[in-house]
Design an enzyme around this catalytic site. Sequence first.
Site, PDB file in Angstrom:
ATOM      1  N   TYR A   1      -8.663   8.793   8.830  1.00  0.00           N
ATOM      2  CA  TYR A   1      -9.013   8.241   9.952  1.00  0.00           C
ATOM      3  C   TYR A   1     -10.028   8.663  10.919  1.00  0.00           C
ATOM      4  CZ  TYR A   1      -4.707   5.415   8.534  1.00  0.00           C
ATOM      5  OH  TYR A   1      -3.715   4.912   7.906  1.00  0.00           O
TER       6      TYR A   1
ATOM      7  N   GLU B   1     -10.029   3.807   5.788  1.00  0.00           N
ATOM      8  CA  GLU B   1      -9.681   4.105   7.350  1.00  0.00           C
ATOM      9  C   GLU B   1     -10.529   4.952   7.982  1.00  0.00           C
ATOM     10  OE1 GLU B   1      -6.795   2.815   7.885  1.00  0.00           O
ATOM     11  OE2 GLU B   1      -5.853   2.246   6.133  1.00  0.00           O
TER      12      GLU B   1
ATOM     13  N   GLY C   1       0.762  -0.930  11.632  1.00  0.00           N
ATOM     14  CA  GLY C   1       0.270  -2.247  11.180  1.00  0.00           C
ATOM     15  C   GLY C   1      -0.226  -2.169   9.659  1.00  0.00           C
ATOM     16  N   MET C   2      -0.250  -3.165   8.999  1.00  0.00           N
ATOM     17  CA  MET C   2      -0.804  -3.150   7.833  1.00  0.00           C
ATOM     18  C   MET C   2      -1.723  -4.528   7.396  1.00  0.00           C
ATOM     19  SD  MET C   2      -0.823  -1.916   4.547  1.00  0.00           S
ATOM     20  CE  MET C   2      -1.813  -2.681   3.388  1.00  0.00           C
ATOM     21  N   GLU C   3      -2.786  -4.284   7.017  1.00  0.00           N
ATOM     22  CA  GLU C   3      -3.821  -5.124   7.121  1.00  0.00           C
ATOM     23  C   GLU C   3      -3.712  -6.190   6.002  1.00  0.00           C
ATOM     24  OE1 GLU C   3      -4.194  -2.065   6.243  1.00  0.00           O
ATOM     25  OE2 GLU C   3      -5.498  -1.432   4.763  1.00  0.00           O
ATOM     26  N   ASN C   4      -2.707  -6.787   5.861  1.00  0.00           N
ATOM     27  CA  ASN C   4      -2.472  -7.943   4.857  1.00  0.00           C
ATOM     28  C   ASN C   4      -3.545  -9.237   5.100  1.00  0.00           C
ATOM     29  OD1 ASN C   4      -0.610  -6.668   3.357  1.00  0.00           O
ATOM     30  ND2 ASN C   4       0.975  -6.977   4.752  1.00  0.00           N
TER      31      ASN C   4
ATOM     32  N   GLN D   1       0.874  -1.187  -0.036  1.00  0.00           N
ATOM     33  CA  GLN D   1      -0.145   0.016  -0.022  1.00  0.00           C
ATOM     34  C   GLN D   1       0.790   1.191  -0.077  1.00  0.00           C
ATOM     35  OE1 GLN D   1      -2.712   0.194   3.442  1.00  0.00           O
ATOM     36  NE2 GLN D   1      -4.201   1.477   2.224  1.00  0.00           N
TER      37      GLN D   1
ATOM     38  N   HIS E   1     -10.090  -3.986   9.000  1.00  0.00           N
ATOM     39  CA  HIS E   1     -10.037  -3.821   7.850  1.00  0.00           C
ATOM     40  C   HIS E   1     -10.298  -5.151   6.974  1.00  0.00           C
ATOM     41  CE1 HIS E   1      -7.955  -0.111   6.921  1.00  0.00           C
ATOM     42  NE2 HIS E   1      -7.189  -0.222   7.790  1.00  0.00           N
TER      43      HIS E   1
ATOM     44  N   HIS F   1      -7.740  -2.609  15.124  1.00  0.00           N
ATOM     45  CA  HIS F   1      -7.704  -1.628  13.630  1.00  0.00           C
ATOM     46  C   HIS F   1      -7.434  -2.728  12.343  1.00  0.00           C
ATOM     47  CE1 HIS F   1      -7.251   1.878  11.352  1.00  0.00           C
ATOM     48  NE2 HIS F   1      -6.348   1.069  10.482  1.00  0.00           N
ATOM     49  N   GLU F   2      -6.499  -3.182  12.505  1.00  0.00           N
ATOM     50  CA  GLU F   2      -6.149  -4.123  11.206  1.00  0.00           C
ATOM     51  C   GLU F   2      -7.039  -5.216  11.010  1.00  0.00           C
ATOM     52  OE1 GLU F   2      -4.226  -2.461   9.577  1.00  0.00           O
ATOM     53  OE2 GLU F   2      -2.944  -1.353  11.264  1.00  0.00           O
TER      54      GLU F   2
ATOM     55  N   ASP G   1       0.459   8.869  -0.849  1.00  0.00           N
ATOM     56  CA  ASP G   1       0.695   9.020   0.395  1.00  0.00           C
ATOM     57  C   ASP G   1       0.290  10.282   1.008  1.00  0.00           C
ATOM     58  OD1 ASP G   1       2.053   6.767   1.198  1.00  0.00           O
ATOM     59  OD2 ASP G   1       3.847   7.516   1.316  1.00  0.00           O
TER      60      ASP G   1
ATOM     61  N   ARG H   1       9.274   3.183  12.799  1.00  0.00           N
ATOM     62  CA  ARG H   1       7.693   3.616  12.436  1.00  0.00           C
ATOM     63  C   ARG H   1       7.392   5.070  12.234  1.00  0.00           C
ATOM     64  NH1 ARG H   1       3.062   2.270  16.841  1.00  0.00           N
ATOM     65  NH2 ARG H   1       1.235   3.014  15.555  1.00  0.00           N
TER      66      ARG H   1
HETATM   67  N1  BES Z   1      -3.428   0.511   6.029  1.00  0.00           N
HETATM   68  C1  BES Z   1      -2.868   1.374   7.049  1.00  0.00           C
HETATM   69  C2  BES Z   1      -1.213   1.628   6.760  1.00  0.00           C
HETATM   70  C3  BES Z   1      -1.009   2.301   5.314  1.00  0.00           C
HETATM   71  C4  BES Z   1      -1.517   3.593   5.100  1.00  0.00           C
HETATM   72  C5  BES Z   1       0.056   2.070   4.573  1.00  0.00           C
HETATM   73  C6  BES Z   1      -1.381   4.076   3.984  1.00  0.00           C
HETATM   74  C7  BES Z   1       0.269   2.624   3.650  1.00  0.00           C
HETATM   75  C8  BES Z   1      -0.413   3.549   3.116  1.00  0.00           C
HETATM   76  C9  BES Z   1      -2.940   0.585   8.509  1.00  0.00           C
HETATM   77  O1  BES Z   1      -4.287  -0.073   8.625  1.00  0.00           O
HETATM   78  C10 BES Z   1      -2.811   1.723   9.427  1.00  0.00           C
HETATM   79  O2  BES Z   1      -3.839   2.548   9.465  1.00  0.00           O
HETATM   80  N2  BES Z   1      -2.015   1.600  10.329  1.00  0.00           N
HETATM   81  C11 BES Z   1      -2.004   2.536  11.329  1.00  0.00           C
HETATM   82  C12 BES Z   1      -2.224   1.850  12.715  1.00  0.00           C
HETATM   83  C13 BES Z   1      -3.611   2.147  13.153  1.00  0.00           C
HETATM   84  C14 BES Z   1      -3.746   1.493  14.476  1.00  0.00           C
HETATM   85  C15 BES Z   1      -4.426   3.742  12.909  1.00  0.00           C
HETATM   86  C16 BES Z   1      -0.344   2.926  11.644  1.00  0.00           C
HETATM   87  O3  BES Z   1       0.435   2.335  10.886  1.00  0.00           O
HETATM   88  O4  BES Z   1      -0.082   3.830  12.246  1.00  0.00           O
HETATM   89 ZN    ZN Z   2      -5.903   1.298   8.655  1.00  0.00          ZN
END
Ligand code: BES
Ligand code: ZN
Length: 660
Positions: free
Chosen positions: A424, A361, A312-315, A179, A342, A338-339, A416, A605
Site C-alpha cells: 500500500y 494496493e 473494506g473490500m472492493e467488490n 480475496q 479499486h 480507497h475501495e 496473505d 476487523r
Molecule cells: N483489497 C483490500 C482488502 C484485502 C486485501 C482483502 C488483501 C483480502 C486480502 C482492500 O481494498 C483494502 O485494502 N482494505 C483496507 C482499507 C483501506 C482503506 C486501506 C482494509 O481493509 O483495511
Molecule cells: Zn485496497
Amino acid sequence: MTRTLSGLLVAAAVAATLSAGLAACNQQVEVKSDMPPLPASATAPVVYPKDIHSYAQPQIARVKHVDLDLKADFTAKTLSGTATLDVTAEPGATQIILDTRNLDIKAVRGPDGPLQYLLGAADPILGQPLTITFPAFTPGETRKIFIDYSTRPDAAALQWLAPAQTAGGKLPFLFSQGQAILTRTWVPTQDSPGIRQTYTAKITVPETLKAVMAAEMLTPDGEAAANGTHSYRFRMTNPVPPYLIALAVGDLAFAADGTRTGVWTEPGKLAAAKAEFAEMGQMVDAAEALYGPYLWGRYDLLILPPSFPFGGMENPRLTFATPTVVAGDKSLVSLVAHELAHSWSGNLVTNATWADFWLNEGFTTYFQNRIMEAVYGNARAQQERVLGWDSLQEQLRDLPAADTRLHLDLAGRDPDDGMTDIAYEKGAAFLETIERTVGRPRFDTWLKGYFERNAFRPMTTDMFLQDIRTNLIKGDTALESQLQMDAWVHQPGLPSNAVAPTSDAFVVVDNAARAFFASRGPASAIPWSSWNTQQRQRFLQWRPANLRPGADWLTNQQLADMEKTLNMNAEGNAEVIFGWLQIAIAHHYQPAVPKLETFLTSMGRRKFVMPLFNSLWAQGDWGRPIATRIYARARPGYHSVTVSSIDALVGAPAAATPPR
Ligand code: BES
Ligand code: ZN
C-alpha cells in the site's frame, strides 16, 4: 435443479418463464443493463503468467463464465446447488483443472452426461485441484460443465453469522470474502486473478432475508420459490477475477444517494450510513475526472456486521465495508475513496498474481489520496498521506528486509503473508515519487492511459515497468536513472529519491505531544477538541525519539488524566480507540482493560484486532493472560481470516470450536 438464468440469453429466460408460470413471467423479462460497453482491451488475447497459487492451466483450458444456482441453508451453514461453467480449450484438449478447497463435489456432468473427475491431494493453502476429463475440444468450441456441489460449514470464504452477531439481533447473516484465494472454498472455478470470468447467479434464501451480490441485481424483490424461500438473480457482464465474486445475505435495506450511488445495510443502521457517505457520488465524479470513465454502472456500499475482517473490500459495484467506518462525522470516509479507486486499479487493471499485489494496493492508495484531495481538500489528503508514510516507516522497521520489496517472492507461502503496508504505502510512495519527478499533469496523462490500455487485463510488475518506459519515459535516460524504478520494485527499503510527505496540521499536534510528554503536564493542555480525527490519530501515535522497547513514556497519572479529560471511555471512533489502547497496553494501564475487552469483542476487523493482540502478547506476564482471556470470548465471533491470524499468535483455545 433448474439451471436457467443465463441472464444473458433471452432463450434461457423464455424457457424458464414457460416452466415457472405466469406469476414469475413478468420478472423474467430481460433486464436492461446499466453497464457501459466493454472496451477493446477486454477481448484482446491474454498471455497468462504463472500463478503459483492456482492449479489452473488456462493456456490449455479455461473458464469464461460461471453460472451459480445455489441455495443458502442457514441451519446447515451450507450453500448447495450447481455451478455451470462455460469452458473454452485448445483444440484436442481433454481436461480442465479447477481450484477447490473444502468443497463437497457431488457430480460433474457435461452436455451429454456424467464426466470423470478427480480431486487431487489437499494442500493446506491451495486446496485441491479438481481435474475434469471430457471428449476432445474442437477449434473455437465453448462447452458447458455442470458441477453439483455443496460448501462446508467452515468454508473460509463464508461467514455465517448468528442473529446475535447482527445489529438487528433477530435474523442470521451470511457474507463472502474471496480475496486472495478463498473463492475456491465456495465456487469451483479457476481461482487465479489473471483468469477473468463473467458470471450470473440465482441465489435462493429464506423469505425473511435478502441476497445481494457484487453484480447487477436483476430481481430487487426476489421471486417466490418453494418452502418459505425466495430467489434473487444477478449478472456480471464485465469479466472479473474470481476473487471479486461476492455475496451477502441478511436483513438488508437500501438507501439511494444520488443517481448511481447508495448504501445497503441492516435497516436499523441505514440512516447513519446514508448520512456518513453522502459524498459518495462526488467521489465517483472526482475519480472519473482524474482517470477516466467508471466502467461498472452503479457504485454502492454494503455496510456489514462488525465481524467483517477488513476495512473494506472492493467488490465491483458493491464495496463491502466494516461498520467501524461509520464514525458519525465522516472522518473515516477515505476507506470509500480507497475501495472506489479499486474500480480502476485492481478491478480493471488486475494484479496477475499475488506477488504483484502492490499493483492493486499501491496504485489504489495513491488514487485514494487523489480522490480525497479532490473532494475534501489538500490539507486532509496530506494528513492521510503522512499517516500512511508513518505506518510505512513502522513496517520497514518490523519486517524482514526481503518482505519490503514491492514485487514479492511468495513461493510456498500464503498470499496473505505478502499483504502488508509495503504494498500500500511503499507502492503509493513510488507513484508519488514518479509524479513529483515528471510533474502531475504528465503523470496523470500516463496513469489514465495505463488504465485505458490495460482495462480488464492482468498486469505483472514487469509489464508495468514496460508500460511506463514505453509511454512515459520514452527513452529519456536521465529521467530513467532519476526514477530508480528497478530499485523501487526489486530492492528492500526505500530508494534515495523517496520524499516524506508533510502536513502543517500535524506540527501543532507534535508540539502538543512533545509538551505533554516533557512537562508531565495535564491533559487539559492538549487542544483535543479543536483537532480532527487524523490529528488525534497522530497525537496517539507519537512516541519520544529513542524510546527503548518496553519502556514507558507517560506516567500513570497522565494516563488516568488522558482517559478522563479526553473522554476515552466514551470514545466511539475506532481509529482513536485503537491509538489509545495501544498506549494503554504499552504502559500496562489496567483501567483501560474493560474498554480493550469491549473493543475486541465488538468487532473483528483484523487491522485493529491483530496489532492489539500482538501488543498484549509482547507484554509477557502482564499481557498474555489478558490476551488469552479476551480471545476466548472474542474468537467465536471472529471471521476465519481473523481467527487464523490470532490463532498463530495466541494459540487456539484448547476446547475451541473450529474457525467459522
Ligand atoms: N483489497 C483490500 C482488502 C484485502 C486485501 C482483502 C488483501 C483480502 C486480502 C482492500 O481494498 C483494502 O485494502 N482494505 C483496507 C482499507 C483501506 C482503506 C486501506 C482494509 O481493509 O483495511
Ligand atoms: Zn485496497
